[in-house]
Scaffold this motif. Sequence first.
Motif, PDB file in Angstrom:
ATOM      1  N   ASP A   1     -11.023  17.610   2.216  1.00  0.00           N
ATOM      2  CA  ASP A   1     -11.115  18.782   1.315  1.00  0.00           C
ATOM      3  C   ASP A   1     -10.062  18.588   0.410  1.00  0.00           C
ATOM      4  OD1 ASP A   1     -13.267  19.867   2.608  1.00  0.00           O
ATOM      5  OD2 ASP A   1     -11.978  21.262   3.823  1.00  0.00           O
ATOM      6  N   ARG A   2      -8.806  18.040   0.493  1.00  0.00           N
ATOM      7  CA  ARG A   2      -7.976  17.789  -0.427  1.00  0.00           C
ATOM      8  C   ARG A   2      -7.919  16.628  -1.340  1.00  0.00           C
ATOM      9  NH1 ARG A   2      -3.900  19.615   3.977  1.00  0.00           N
ATOM     10  NH2 ARG A   2      -3.414  21.579   3.654  1.00  0.00           N
ATOM     11  N   ILE A   3      -8.824  16.074  -1.292  1.00  0.00           N
ATOM     12  CA  ILE A   3      -8.907  14.609  -2.253  1.00  0.00           C
ATOM     13  C   ILE A   3      -9.743  15.349  -3.543  1.00  0.00           C
ATOM     14  CG2 ILE A   3     -10.379  12.893  -2.582  1.00  0.00           C
ATOM     15  CD1 ILE A   3     -10.499  12.237   0.591  1.00  0.00           C
ATOM     16  N   GLN A   4      -8.834  15.228  -4.482  1.00  0.00           N
ATOM     17  CA  GLN A   4      -9.176  15.481  -5.705  1.00  0.00           C
ATOM     18  C   GLN A   4      -9.699  14.465  -6.612  1.00  0.00           C
ATOM     19  OE1 GLN A   4      -8.571  18.542  -7.099  1.00  0.00           O
ATOM     20  NE2 GLN A   4      -8.003  19.265  -4.974  1.00  0.00           N
ATOM     21  N   ILE A   5     -10.871  14.400  -7.153  1.00  0.00           N
ATOM     22  CA  ILE A   5     -11.552  13.521  -8.060  1.00  0.00           C
ATOM     23  C   ILE A   5     -10.971  13.203  -9.057  1.00  0.00           C
ATOM     24  CG2 ILE A   5     -13.908  12.747  -8.824  1.00  0.00           C
ATOM     25  CD1 ILE A   5     -13.629  13.103  -5.679  1.00  0.00           C
ATOM     26  N   GLY A   6     -10.703  11.896  -9.583  1.00  0.00           N
ATOM     27  CA  GLY A   6     -10.063  11.601 -10.803  1.00  0.00           C
ATOM     28  C   GLY A   6      -8.524  11.893 -10.960  1.00  0.00           C
ATOM     29  N   GLU A   7      -7.954  12.476  -9.830  1.00  0.00           N
ATOM     30  CA  GLU A   7      -6.486  12.468  -9.748  1.00  0.00           C
ATOM     31  C   GLU A   7      -5.713  11.323  -9.197  1.00  0.00           C
ATOM     32  OE1 GLU A   7      -3.881  15.728  -7.654  1.00  0.00           O
ATOM     33  OE2 GLU A   7      -4.857  16.578  -9.136  1.00  0.00           O
ATOM     34  N   SER A   8      -5.124  10.454  -9.851  1.00  0.00           N
ATOM     35  CA  SER A   8      -4.300   9.451  -9.216  1.00  0.00           C
ATOM     36  C   SER A   8      -3.398   9.637  -8.175  1.00  0.00           C
ATOM     37  CB  SER A   8      -3.515   8.673 -10.418  1.00  0.00           C
ATOM     38  OG  SER A   8      -2.645   7.649  -9.936  1.00  0.00           O
ATOM     39  N   LEU A   9      -3.551   8.791  -7.329  1.00  0.00           N
ATOM     40  CA  LEU A   9      -2.768   8.916  -6.168  1.00  0.00           C
ATOM     41  C   LEU A   9      -1.259   8.436  -6.337  1.00  0.00           C
ATOM     42  CD1 LEU A   9      -5.584   8.562  -3.304  1.00  0.00           C
ATOM     43  CD2 LEU A   9      -4.185  10.807  -3.720  1.00  0.00           C
ATOM     44  N   GLY A  10      -1.276   7.774  -7.136  1.00  0.00           N
ATOM     45  CA  GLY A  10       0.238   7.265  -7.664  1.00  0.00           C
ATOM     46  C   GLY A  10       0.194   5.936  -7.606  1.00  0.00           C
ATOM     47  N   VAL A  11       1.430   4.956  -7.437  1.00  0.00           N
ATOM     48  CA  VAL A  11       1.411   3.628  -7.370  1.00  0.00           C
ATOM     49  C   VAL A  11       2.297   3.057  -6.140  1.00  0.00           C
ATOM     50  CG1 VAL A  11       2.296   1.768  -8.970  1.00  0.00           C
ATOM     51  CG2 VAL A  11       1.654   3.770  -9.962  1.00  0.00           C
ATOM     52  N   PHE A  12       1.832   1.872  -5.885  1.00  0.00           N
ATOM     53  CA  PHE A  12       2.215   1.409  -4.724  1.00  0.00           C
ATOM     54  C   PHE A  12       2.649   0.070  -5.044  1.00  0.00           C
ATOM     55  CE2 PHE A  12       2.088  -1.367  -0.958  1.00  0.00           C
ATOM     56  CZ  PHE A  12       3.121  -0.769  -0.165  1.00  0.00           C
ATOM     57  N   GLU A  13       4.062  -0.492  -4.878  1.00  0.00           N
ATOM     58  CA  GLU A  13       4.380  -1.800  -5.230  1.00  0.00           C
ATOM     59  C   GLU A  13       4.620  -2.508  -4.007  1.00  0.00           C
ATOM     60  OE1 GLU A  13       8.000  -2.229  -7.813  1.00  0.00           O
ATOM     61  OE2 GLU A  13       6.968  -1.436  -9.516  1.00  0.00           O
ATOM     62  N   THR A  14       4.176  -3.899  -4.169  1.00  0.00           N
ATOM     63  CA  THR A  14       4.484  -4.763  -3.066  1.00  0.00           C
ATOM     64  C   THR A  14       4.667  -6.115  -3.540  1.00  0.00           C
ATOM     65  OG1 THR A  14       3.495  -5.380  -0.798  1.00  0.00           O
ATOM     66  CG2 THR A  14       1.922  -5.444  -2.595  1.00  0.00           C
ATOM     67  N   ARG A  15       5.087  -7.091  -2.732  1.00  0.00           N
ATOM     68  CA  ARG A  15       5.444  -8.257  -3.185  1.00  0.00           C
ATOM     69  C   ARG A  15       4.854  -9.360  -1.779  1.00  0.00           C
ATOM     70  NH1 ARG A  15       9.778 -10.362  -6.158  1.00  0.00           N
ATOM     71  NH2 ARG A  15      10.851  -8.340  -6.475  1.00  0.00           N
ATOM     72  N   VAL A  16       4.213 -10.480  -2.081  1.00  0.00           N
ATOM     73  CA  VAL A  16       3.581 -11.340  -1.317  1.00  0.00           C
ATOM     74  C   VAL A  16       4.852 -12.206  -1.103  1.00  0.00           C
ATOM     75  CG1 VAL A  16       1.958 -12.878  -0.285  1.00  0.00           C
ATOM     76  CG2 VAL A  16       1.363 -10.864  -1.598  1.00  0.00           C
ATOM     77  N   ASP A  17       5.368 -12.229   0.073  1.00  0.00           N
ATOM     78  CA  ASP A  17       6.570 -13.301   0.400  1.00  0.00           C
ATOM     79  C   ASP A  17       6.459 -14.148   1.432  1.00  0.00           C
ATOM     80  OD1 ASP A  17       6.734 -11.811   2.603  1.00  0.00           O
ATOM     81  OD2 ASP A  17       8.824 -10.618   1.971  1.00  0.00           O
ATOM     82  N   ALA A  18       7.273 -14.883   1.706  1.00  0.00           N
ATOM     83  CA  ALA A  18       7.005 -16.114   2.841  1.00  0.00           C
ATOM     84  C   ALA A  18       6.811 -15.445   4.398  1.00  0.00           C
ATOM     85  CB  ALA A  18       8.301 -16.933   3.038  1.00  0.00           C
ATOM     86  N   ASP A  19       7.434 -14.300   4.660  1.00  0.00           N
ATOM     87  CA  ASP A  19       7.385 -13.682   5.752  1.00  0.00           C
ATOM     88  C   ASP A  19       5.746 -13.271   5.971  1.00  0.00           C
ATOM     89  OD1 ASP A  19       9.658 -14.318   6.587  1.00  0.00           O
ATOM     90  OD2 ASP A  19      10.640 -12.200   6.336  1.00  0.00           O
ATOM     91  N   ALA A  20       5.234 -12.684   4.820  1.00  0.00           N
ATOM     92  CA  ALA A  20       3.730 -12.273   4.678  1.00  0.00           C
ATOM     93  C   ALA A  20       2.923 -13.334   4.936  1.00  0.00           C
ATOM     94  CB  ALA A  20       3.706 -11.099   3.521  1.00  0.00           C
ATOM     95  N   LEU A  21       3.120 -14.233   4.132  1.00  0.00           N
ATOM     96  CA  LEU A  21       2.374 -15.672   4.241  1.00  0.00           C
ATOM     97  C   LEU A  21       2.395 -16.261   5.864  1.00  0.00           C
ATOM     98  CD1 LEU A  21       2.995 -17.431   0.754  1.00  0.00           C
ATOM     99  CD2 LEU A  21       0.879 -16.502   1.525  1.00  0.00           C
ATOM    100  N   ALA A  22       3.415 -16.078   6.357  1.00  0.00           N
ATOM    101  CA  ALA A  22       3.526 -17.024   7.742  1.00  0.00           C
ATOM    102  C   ALA A  22       2.399 -15.974   8.577  1.00  0.00           C
ATOM    103  CB  ALA A  22       5.035 -16.955   8.220  1.00  0.00           C
ATOM    104  N   LEU A  23       2.656 -14.744   8.513  1.00  0.00           N
ATOM    105  CA  LEU A  23       1.974 -13.882   9.366  1.00  0.00           C
ATOM    106  C   LEU A  23       0.521 -14.006   9.111  1.00  0.00           C
ATOM    107  CD1 LEU A  23       1.945 -11.652  11.584  1.00  0.00           C
ATOM    108  CD2 LEU A  23       2.135  -9.818   9.554  1.00  0.00           C
ATOM    109  N   TRP A  24       0.110 -14.141   7.898  1.00  0.00           N
ATOM    110  CA  TRP A  24      -1.251 -14.328   7.284  1.00  0.00           C
ATOM    111  C   TRP A  24      -1.801 -15.544   7.793  1.00  0.00           C
ATOM    112  CZ3 TRP A  24      -4.430 -11.070   5.312  1.00  0.00           C
ATOM    113  CH2 TRP A  24      -5.788 -11.383   4.773  1.00  0.00           C
TER     114      TRP A  24
END
Lengths: 133, 123
Positions: free
Chosen positions: A9-32
């Motif tokens: 019910d709280r989801i607003q169509i067309g309203e951005s939920l914001g920005v999320f930043e991430t970086r794929v680093d060596a640890d993430a690749l090792a887990l992958w």
Amino acid sequence: MLSELLTYDRIQIGESLGVFETRVDADALALWRSIYGDDVGGNTDTVPPDMISAIVMTAQLELTNPHPDGGLHAGQHYVLHHRPRIGDVLSTTSTPLSKEIRKGRRWVKMKTETRDQDGRMVYETIVTIIWAA
Amino acid sequence: MPSELQPVSLKITQPRINAYAKITRDPNPIHLDAEFAATTEMRGIIAHGTLSLNLLWRALAGTFGAEACDGAEMDVRFVRPVRVDDVVTAAGHRDEADPSRYLVQVTNQAGEAVITGWARPGT
């Protein structure tokens, strides 16, 4: 993180939920690689193309947090414009496109766009989710 | 373009699901908590759909090289849950109606489709 539980019910169509930043680093690749094994297709300094959904999903989950437990992904549409380089800062936005209740299920479509630190579009996705509550 | 994508298989174990939950920061108990999952319509733990979906990208990269994923497009539906210890295989064949793309699917060890859709490599 949102201040209130993001129910259907709280989801607003067309309203951005914001920005999320991430970086794929060596640890993430090792887990992958612990999940899937070695990269395929001659990856070198670029993020493996098979990580696209994980990167987008992480951002989408973070941008909708907190949300009701038990939701399900029903479908995905991806455009992979460019493979980002390992270590790039990836910024993802998420915007609800539509929602409807069909056969008692809460269907939500969200569009995500992911850009690198230079503003170059790397991924575009439309995610279809059955919202839990 | 080849008539078929090089297939890719993976056994979906609970440790793999746990690792995927960590990398995606997804603590959804339907993937991790047997007691909770039993109360849902899935009646037990299911793997993240994208854990299997990613195999389609690997099939695309394995067939054409990772660089061919630049400009690639994929559209999929999750049609059946994947359970712990299922062995899933991603594959695809040229779409006769649209030779620029492949009809793709991920199947479980029983040959049942768990994901269906299409993929178009980059140009």
